[in-house]
Design a protein around this motif. Structure first.
Motif, PDB file in Angstrom:
ATOM      1  N   ASP A 163       0.857  -1.194  -0.221  1.00  0.00           N
ATOM      2  CA  ASP A 163       0.091  -0.041   0.001  1.00  0.00           C
ATOM      3  C   ASP A 163       0.697   1.315  -0.121  1.00  0.00           C
ATOM      4  N   ASP A 164       1.969   1.301  -0.703  1.00  0.00           N
ATOM      5  CA  ASP A 164       2.885   2.336  -1.055  1.00  0.00           C
ATOM      6  C   ASP A 164       3.239   3.226   0.560  1.00  0.00           C
ATOM      7  N   ALA A 165       3.314   2.403   1.699  1.00  0.00           N
ATOM      8  CA  ALA A 165       3.654   2.942   2.704  1.00  0.00           C
ATOM      9  C   ALA A 165       4.490   1.950   3.427  1.00  0.00           C
ATOM     10  N   LEU A 166       4.625   0.601   3.559  1.00  0.00           N
ATOM     11  CA  LEU A 166       5.545  -0.191   4.289  1.00  0.00           C
ATOM     12  C   LEU A 166       6.283  -1.068   3.263  1.00  0.00           C
ATOM     13  N   THR A 167       7.646  -0.915   3.635  1.00  0.00           N
ATOM     14  CA  THR A 167       8.642  -1.690   2.859  1.00  0.00           C
ATOM     15  C   THR A 167       9.108  -2.810   3.649  1.00  0.00           C
ATOM     16  N   VAL A 168       9.377  -3.686   3.152  1.00  0.00           N
ATOM     17  CA  VAL A 168      10.075  -5.074   3.624  1.00  0.00           C
ATOM     18  C   VAL A 168      11.256  -5.353   2.951  1.00  0.00           C
ATOM     19  N   TRP A 192       8.350   1.493   8.013  1.00  0.00           N
ATOM     20  CA  TRP A 192       7.113   2.332   7.735  1.00  0.00           C
ATOM     21  C   TRP A 192       7.652   3.772   7.126  1.00  0.00           C
ATOM     22  N   SER A 193       7.628   4.119   5.807  1.00  0.00           N
ATOM     23  CA  SER A 193       7.780   5.272   5.267  1.00  0.00           C
ATOM     24  C   SER A 193       7.510   5.272   3.760  1.00  0.00           C
ATOM     25  N   GLU A 194       6.715   6.183   3.694  1.00  0.00           N
ATOM     26  CA  GLU A 194       5.925   6.437   2.243  1.00  0.00           C
ATOM     27  C   GLU A 194       6.955   6.882   1.332  1.00  0.00           C
TER      28      GLU A 194
END
Length: 527
Positions: free
Chosen positions: A406-411, A433-435
């Motif tokens: 959702d364009d907010a959380l990166t793994v 958590w970084s947009e």
């Protein structure tokens, strides 16, 4: 606006509920190979008190020797240094440093200078676990922590194929790491290291030779470090070995290189000449640029012969289930367990777009995982209607393990979408958590897909007007897949491997990889 806010809140709540401590951090995406190498070099260069290192693979090439040389330098300057690497990644000692008479004396040289070195799950301990997957358990972590404040993790091991520019070597791997400036993340990675490193039942301690190293390796290691340092800082290629020998007198080494050692330095200098784009690259690396602010959580899974801790599996599932817009995944090995497919099914039912980028038989380094993937991908598309598969067919092997929700959380992780990562190996995950980071990572995903050098193709199945898969003899009808672009000889070879994969799947150990008949999974009455 209110609905969008609630969707974001649910994902953020799931992130906040992850069972690990969060930290406010600045992070940097390391997608380009040279940048990833310079980031490691800079972190080691700046370290003053401690260095903690864990890599699945340490290769015996100029990058591997230079990296060990840098660790030796830091130890002799007073840093506390610890190193762990895995045994199965270099079973017969051909490429790495684990085997006696095949490179272990370089690790022993580190021990001579006070570095604690362990090999994870040595081969002599594996036969006792032959009746379970424990015999194959590995430490797949990639961890670098410096001074308890800065850390790097991701897909890359230590070797030229992870750090060479594709301009110099078109077959260099495509991978992704993340640099994290945050004491909490560094502490979490150190704790993940400690829980495996201190498990003496699973690790083998490298010890000094009884009478010391009969053939000291310190000059070679420090020489490799100096050569790499000169190369990265743009020193002239001419007389590079002479410059390195002259500089060695200023390094923590007590003797001049002998003829054998000078010959080794000349060979490494020749190797460095094969990486012209790397030369001088450290001068343009600015550690304070391209940073994103965000909240970081580090998740750990120990191997099946470790403490059986798994903070990753359920956490990733819970995060995925909260997606409301799209999920982008790049992963080299797609051998989905039934639980993974069921999770994607549930996400798809909410209308979430799912894009997965991975390897094809033309770009993979693992024929075994491709055999499973070739057998499964049409079934997975049939069960997950909003999923699209994009496969690389170029020279570069995709090795990144990345997800964006959702364009907010990166793994960004070491975690493959396969049975081994889910049930057998030790792994590490950084969830951020970084947009702004999510935006950069998503753009990287799109760039990979659009780069002609990667030759990315989309594999598809036939669907009817309602979007349901069209089946023939209980299997999806493929409209574009491997048979449309692979050679007949390669298809024949994989046909045999696919048959073997299905035999393996029936074994008790592969129970998580068993899938119900497609008609049953789709709720179709085929009686």
């Amino acid at each position: 606006m209110k609905e969008s806010f609630l969707k974001a809140t649910r994902l953020r709540s799931a992130f906040d509920a992850l069972p690990v401590q969060a930290g406010s951090a600045t992070v940097r995406l390391l997608e380009r190979n040279i940048e990833a190498w310079n980031a490691r070099w800079h972190l080691l260069e700046q370290a003053t008190s401690s260095v903690t290192v864990n890599y699945f693979i340490l290769e015996k090439d100029i990058f591997g020797f230079a990296f060990l040389g840098h660790l030796l330098k830091k130890a002799r300057e007073g840093c506390t240094v610890r190193l762990m690497t895995d045994a199965v990644a270099d079973t017969f000692g051909r490429r790495g440093f684990k085997a006696t008479f095949r490179g272990q004396d370089y690790l022993q040289e580190l021990v001579e200078s006070g570095i604690a070195v362990r090999v994870y799950h040595p081969l002599h301990s594996r036969p006792w676990r032959i009746l379970s997957w424990g015999w194959m358990a590995s430490n797949h972590d990639k961890i670098l922590v410096c001074d308890g404040t800065r850390s790097i993790t991701g897909g890359r091991n230590i070797g030229w194929d992870y750090f060479a520019s594709p301009e110099d070597h078109p077959d260099a791997w495509r991978d992704t790491d993340i640099l994290i400036n945050d004491p909490n993340a560094a502490a979490a990675m150190t704790e993940a290291f400690d829980v495996e490193f201190n498990n003496t039942a699973v690790t083998h301690q490298i010890r000094k030779n009884l009478l010391g190293n009969w053939r000291p390796r310190d000059v070679e290691l420090l020489g490799a470090y100096v050569l790499m340092d000169l190369w990265l800082k743009g020193e002239p290629a001419d007389d590079l070995v002479a410059r390195a020998i002259a500089r060695l007198s200023n390094e923590p080494v007590e003797r001049e290189p002998n003829e054998r050692e000078q010959k080794r330095l000349r060979a490494w200098a020749k190797d460095l000449a094969g990486f012209p784009t790397t030369r001088g690259s450290l001068r343009s690396f600015v550690p304070t640029e391209q940073l994103h602010s965000g909240v970081v959580k580090v998740l750990d899974r120990t191997s099946s012969v470790g403490t059986e801790r798994d903070q990753i599996g359920e956490s990733l599932i819970e995060l995925a289930l909260q997606a409301k817009k799209r999920i982008l995944i790049e992963n080299p090995y797609i051998v989905l367990t039934e639980l993974m497919i069921e999770t994607l099914e549930a996400v798809s039912q909410n209308g979430v777009e799912i894009h997965i980028g991975t390897n094809s038989p033309l770009s993979t380094d693992s024929s075994a995982t491709q055999a499973f993937f070739l057998e499964d991908w049409p079934m997975i598309l049939a069960r997950v209607p909003t999923l699209r598969f994009f496969v690389a067919t170029g020279k570069r092997k995709f090795h990144a393990k990345v997800g964006i929700i959702d364009d907010a959380l990166t793994v960004i992780s070491t975690y493959n979408l396969d049975f081994l990562s889910a049930h057998v190996n030790s792994e590490i995950v950084a969830a951020v958590w970084s947009e702004s980071l999510a935006s950069e990572t998503a753009q990287s995903f799109n760039d990979d897909r659009d780069d002609p050098a990667n030759g990315v193709l989309e594999w598809k199945i036939l669907r009817d007007d309602t979007g349901a898969p069209v089946l023939q003899d209980g299997r999806p009808v493929v409209t574009f897949g491997p048979e449309h672009h692979l050679s007949k000889s390669l298809l024949r070879r994989y046909r045999r491997m696919r048959w073997l994969a299905n035999v393996w799947r029936k074994l008790p150990w592969f129970k998580p990889l068993r899938h119900p008949p497609l008609t049953q999974a789709l709720g179709i009455d085929d009686t």
